[in-house]
Structures are given as C-alpha cells and as structure tokens.
Write a protein that holds these residues in place. Structure first.
Motif, mmCIF file in Angstrom:
data_model
loop_
_atom_site.group_PDB
_atom_site.id
_atom_site.type_symbol
_atom_site.label_atom_id
_atom_site.label_comp_id
_atom_site.label_asym_id
_atom_site.label_seq_id
_atom_site.Cartn_x
_atom_site.Cartn_y
_atom_site.Cartn_z
ATOM 1 N N MET A 124 0.809 -1.186 0.000
ATOM 2 C CA MET A 124 0.000 0.000 0.000
ATOM 3 C C MET A 124 0.856 1.255 0.000
ATOM 4 O O MET A 124 0.467 2.241 -0.611
ATOM 5 C CB MET A 124 -0.930 -0.002 1.200
ATOM 6 C CG MET A 124 -2.119 -0.910 1.042
ATOM 7 S SD MET A 124 -3.300 -0.601 2.328
ATOM 8 C CE MET A 124 -3.997 -2.220 2.420
ATOM 9 N N ALA A 125 1.982 1.187 0.700
ATOM 10 C CA ALA A 125 2.859 2.361 0.754
ATOM 11 C C ALA A 125 3.376 2.707 -0.640
ATOM 12 O O ALA A 125 3.491 3.889 -0.987
ATOM 13 C CB ALA A 125 4.024 2.107 1.706
ATOM 14 N N PHE A 126 3.667 1.675 -1.438
ATOM 15 C CA PHE A 126 4.128 1.934 -2.801
ATOM 16 C C PHE A 126 3.045 2.626 -3.610
ATOM 17 O O PHE A 126 3.326 3.579 -4.355
ATOM 18 C CB PHE A 126 4.554 0.631 -3.486
ATOM 19 C CG PHE A 126 4.960 0.836 -4.909
ATOM 20 C CD1 PHE A 126 6.200 1.385 -5.221
ATOM 21 C CD2 PHE A 126 4.103 0.514 -5.951
ATOM 22 C CE1 PHE A 126 6.577 1.603 -6.540
ATOM 23 C CE2 PHE A 126 4.470 0.727 -7.268
ATOM 24 C CZ PHE A 126 5.713 1.269 -7.561
ATOM 25 N N ALA A 127 1.803 2.171 -3.486
ATOM 26 C CA ALA A 127 0.695 2.769 -4.240
ATOM 27 C C ALA A 127 0.495 4.228 -3.851
ATOM 28 O O ALA A 127 0.285 5.088 -4.719
ATOM 29 C CB ALA A 127 -0.589 1.981 -4.011
ATOM 30 N N ILE A 128 0.581 4.512 -2.558
ATOM 31 C CA ILE A 128 0.412 5.891 -2.101
ATOM 32 C C ILE A 128 1.543 6.763 -2.628
ATOM 33 O O ILE A 128 1.305 7.849 -3.176
ATOM 34 C CB ILE A 128 0.329 5.942 -0.559
ATOM 35 C CG1 ILE A 128 -0.966 5.271 -0.084
ATOM 36 C CG2 ILE A 128 0.407 7.382 -0.060
ATOM 37 C CD1 ILE A 128 -1.048 5.060 1.408
ATOM 38 N N THR A 129 2.778 6.292 -2.485
ATOM 39 C CA THR A 129 3.941 7.057 -2.959
ATOM 40 C C THR A 129 3.876 7.295 -4.460
ATOM 41 O O THR A 129 4.105 8.411 -4.940
ATOM 42 C CB THR A 129 5.242 6.308 -2.607
ATOM 43 O OG1 THR A 129 5.272 6.075 -1.203
ATOM 44 C CG2 THR A 129 6.462 7.098 -3.025
ATOM 45 N N HIS A 130 3.539 6.257 -5.190
ATOM 46 C CA HIS A 130 3.448 6.368 -6.652
ATOM 47 C C HIS A 130 2.390 7.386 -7.053
ATOM 48 O O HIS A 130 2.640 8.254 -7.911
ATOM 49 C CB HIS A 130 3.122 4.993 -7.249
ATOM 50 C CG HIS A 130 2.938 5.011 -8.720
ATOM 51 N ND1 HIS A 130 1.725 5.282 -9.308
ATOM 52 C CD2 HIS A 130 3.813 4.823 -9.738
ATOM 53 C CE1 HIS A 130 1.857 5.244 -10.616
ATOM 54 N NE2 HIS A 130 3.114 4.969 -10.902
ATOM 55 N N ASN A 131 1.220 7.303 -6.453
ATOM 56 C CA ASN A 131 0.135 8.194 -6.850
ATOM 57 C C ASN A 131 0.367 9.639 -6.412
ATOM 58 O O ASN A 131 -0.029 10.568 -7.122
ATOM 59 C CB ASN A 131 -1.200 7.676 -6.318
ATOM 60 C CG ASN A 131 -1.715 6.531 -7.150
ATOM 61 O OD1 ASN A 131 -1.681 6.572 -8.369
ATOM 62 N ND2 ASN A 131 -2.175 5.482 -6.500
ATOM 63 N N VAL A 132 0.998 9.843 -5.268
ATOM 64 C CA VAL A 132 1.321 11.211 -4.855
ATOM 65 C C VAL A 132 2.346 11.813 -5.815
ATOM 66 O O VAL A 132 2.197 12.957 -6.251
ATOM 67 C CB VAL A 132 1.827 11.236 -3.393
ATOM 68 C CG1 VAL A 132 2.450 12.583 -3.055
ATOM 69 C CG2 VAL A 132 0.693 10.922 -2.433
ATOM 70 N N THR A 133 3.363 11.036 -6.159
ATOM 71 C CA THR A 133 4.364 11.504 -7.126
ATOM 72 C C THR A 133 3.713 11.813 -8.469
ATOM 73 O O THR A 133 3.991 12.851 -9.092
ATOM 74 C CB THR A 133 5.468 10.439 -7.302
ATOM 75 O OG1 THR A 133 6.028 10.146 -6.028
ATOM 76 C CG2 THR A 133 6.544 10.919 -8.250
ATOM 77 N N GLU A 134 2.842 10.919 -8.900
ATOM 78 C CA GLU A 134 2.123 11.106 -10.166
ATOM 79 C C GLU A 134 1.298 12.388 -10.127
ATOM 80 O O GLU A 134 1.266 13.149 -11.104
ATOM 81 C CB GLU A 134 1.214 9.885 -10.358
ATOM 82 C CG GLU A 134 0.630 9.703 -11.698
ATOM 83 C CD GLU A 134 -0.108 8.380 -11.768
ATOM 84 O OE1 GLU A 134 -1.262 8.311 -11.267
ATOM 85 O OE2 GLU A 134 0.451 7.416 -12.308
ATOM 86 N N ALA A 135 0.627 12.645 -9.021
ATOM 87 C CA ALA A 135 -0.210 13.839 -8.900
ATOM 88 C C ALA A 135 0.630 15.112 -8.952
ATOM 89 O O ALA A 135 0.254 16.084 -9.617
ATOM 90 C CB ALA A 135 -1.019 13.783 -7.596
ATOM 91 N N VAL A 136 1.761 15.101 -8.268
ATOM 92 C CA VAL A 136 2.629 16.290 -8.265
ATOM 93 C C VAL A 136 3.175 16.558 -9.660
ATOM 94 O O VAL A 136 3.141 17.700 -10.145
ATOM 95 C CB VAL A 136 3.773 16.108 -7.240
ATOM 96 C CG1 VAL A 136 4.814 17.208 -7.385
ATOM 97 C CG2 VAL A 136 3.220 16.090 -5.825
ATOM 98 N N ILE A 137 3.655 15.529 -10.321
ATOM 99 C CA ILE A 137 4.211 15.704 -11.668
ATOM 100 C C ILE A 137 3.131 16.148 -12.655
ATOM 101 O O ILE A 137 3.339 17.063 -13.461
ATOM 102 C CB ILE A 137 4.900 14.410 -12.138
ATOM 103 C CG1 ILE A 137 6.160 14.158 -11.304
ATOM 104 C CG2 ILE A 137 5.238 14.472 -13.624
ATOM 105 C CD1 ILE A 137 6.785 12.798 -11.522
ATOM 106 N N ALA A 138 1.971 15.525 -12.594
ATOM 107 C CA ALA A 138 0.899 15.878 -13.526
ATOM 108 C C ALA A 138 0.383 17.296 -13.277
ATOM 109 O O ALA A 138 0.098 18.031 -14.232
ATOM 110 C CB ALA A 138 -0.245 14.878 -13.414
ATOM 111 N N THR A 139 0.290 17.691 -12.016
ATOM 112 C CA THR A 139 -0.160 19.052 -11.711
ATOM 113 C C THR A 139 0.855 20.068 -12.228
ATOM 114 O O THR A 139 0.473 21.070 -12.849
ATOM 115 C CB THR A 139 -0.351 19.236 -10.194
ATOM 116 O OG1 THR A 139 -1.327 18.302 -9.731
ATOM 117 C CG2 THR A 139 -0.818 20.641 -9.859
ATOM 118 N N THR A 140 2.121 19.796 -11.995
ATOM 119 C CA THR A 140 3.171 20.691 -12.484
ATOM 120 C C THR A 140 3.133 20.795 -14.005
ATOM 121 O O THR A 140 3.198 21.898 -14.570
ATOM 122 C CB THR A 140 4.559 20.196 -12.025
ATOM 123 O OG1 THR A 140 4.559 20.092 -10.598
ATOM 124 C CG2 THR A 140 5.653 21.136 -12.475
#
Length: 67
Positions: free
Chosen positions: A1-17
């Motif tokens: 679960m930690a991997f999924a959270i980390t991956h999706n938070v990173t994805e959100a930051v990159i996509a927002t930027t």
C-alpha cells in the motif's frame, strides 16, 4: 500500500506541475484522479488497521464513494 500511495502522490505532483506549465486541464484532471486513488487506498488501509475491520467496512465504502 505504501508503494501505491507514494506512486500516486508523485504522479499527482508531476501531472499538476505539467498541467500548470502547459496551461492544460488534462494533466490536472489526471492528477485529481491520482488524489482520489490515494484517498481510497488510505481509507482501505485505515479499515484494515483497526481491530474489527468488518465493522468499518460500510464507512470505508462510503468514504471511497465520496472520493
């Protein structure tokens, strides 16, 4: 679960930027989807980290539905 959270938070930051830099709403929408996925994973993790996870199932499903 930690991997999924980390991956999706990173994805959100990159996509927002990327969305802000490109003045495009598509990547920002993709980022919002990632945020919803993080909220869902956190809700499920919270349910299963309790003593009686079946008692919290209805609340967890409701939280995921709201997300």
């Amino acid at each position: 679960m930690a991997f999924a959270i980390t991956h999706n938070v990173t994805e959100a930051v990159i996509a927002t930027t990327a969305g802000v830099l490109a003045s495009s709403t598509a990547p920002i929408g993709f980022a919002l989807d990632s945020v919803i996925e993080v909220l869902s994973v956190v809700a499920i993790a919270g349910q299963f980290n309790r003593n009686d996870p079946e008692r919290w199932e209805k609340a967890t499903v409701r939280a995921i539905g709201i997300a």
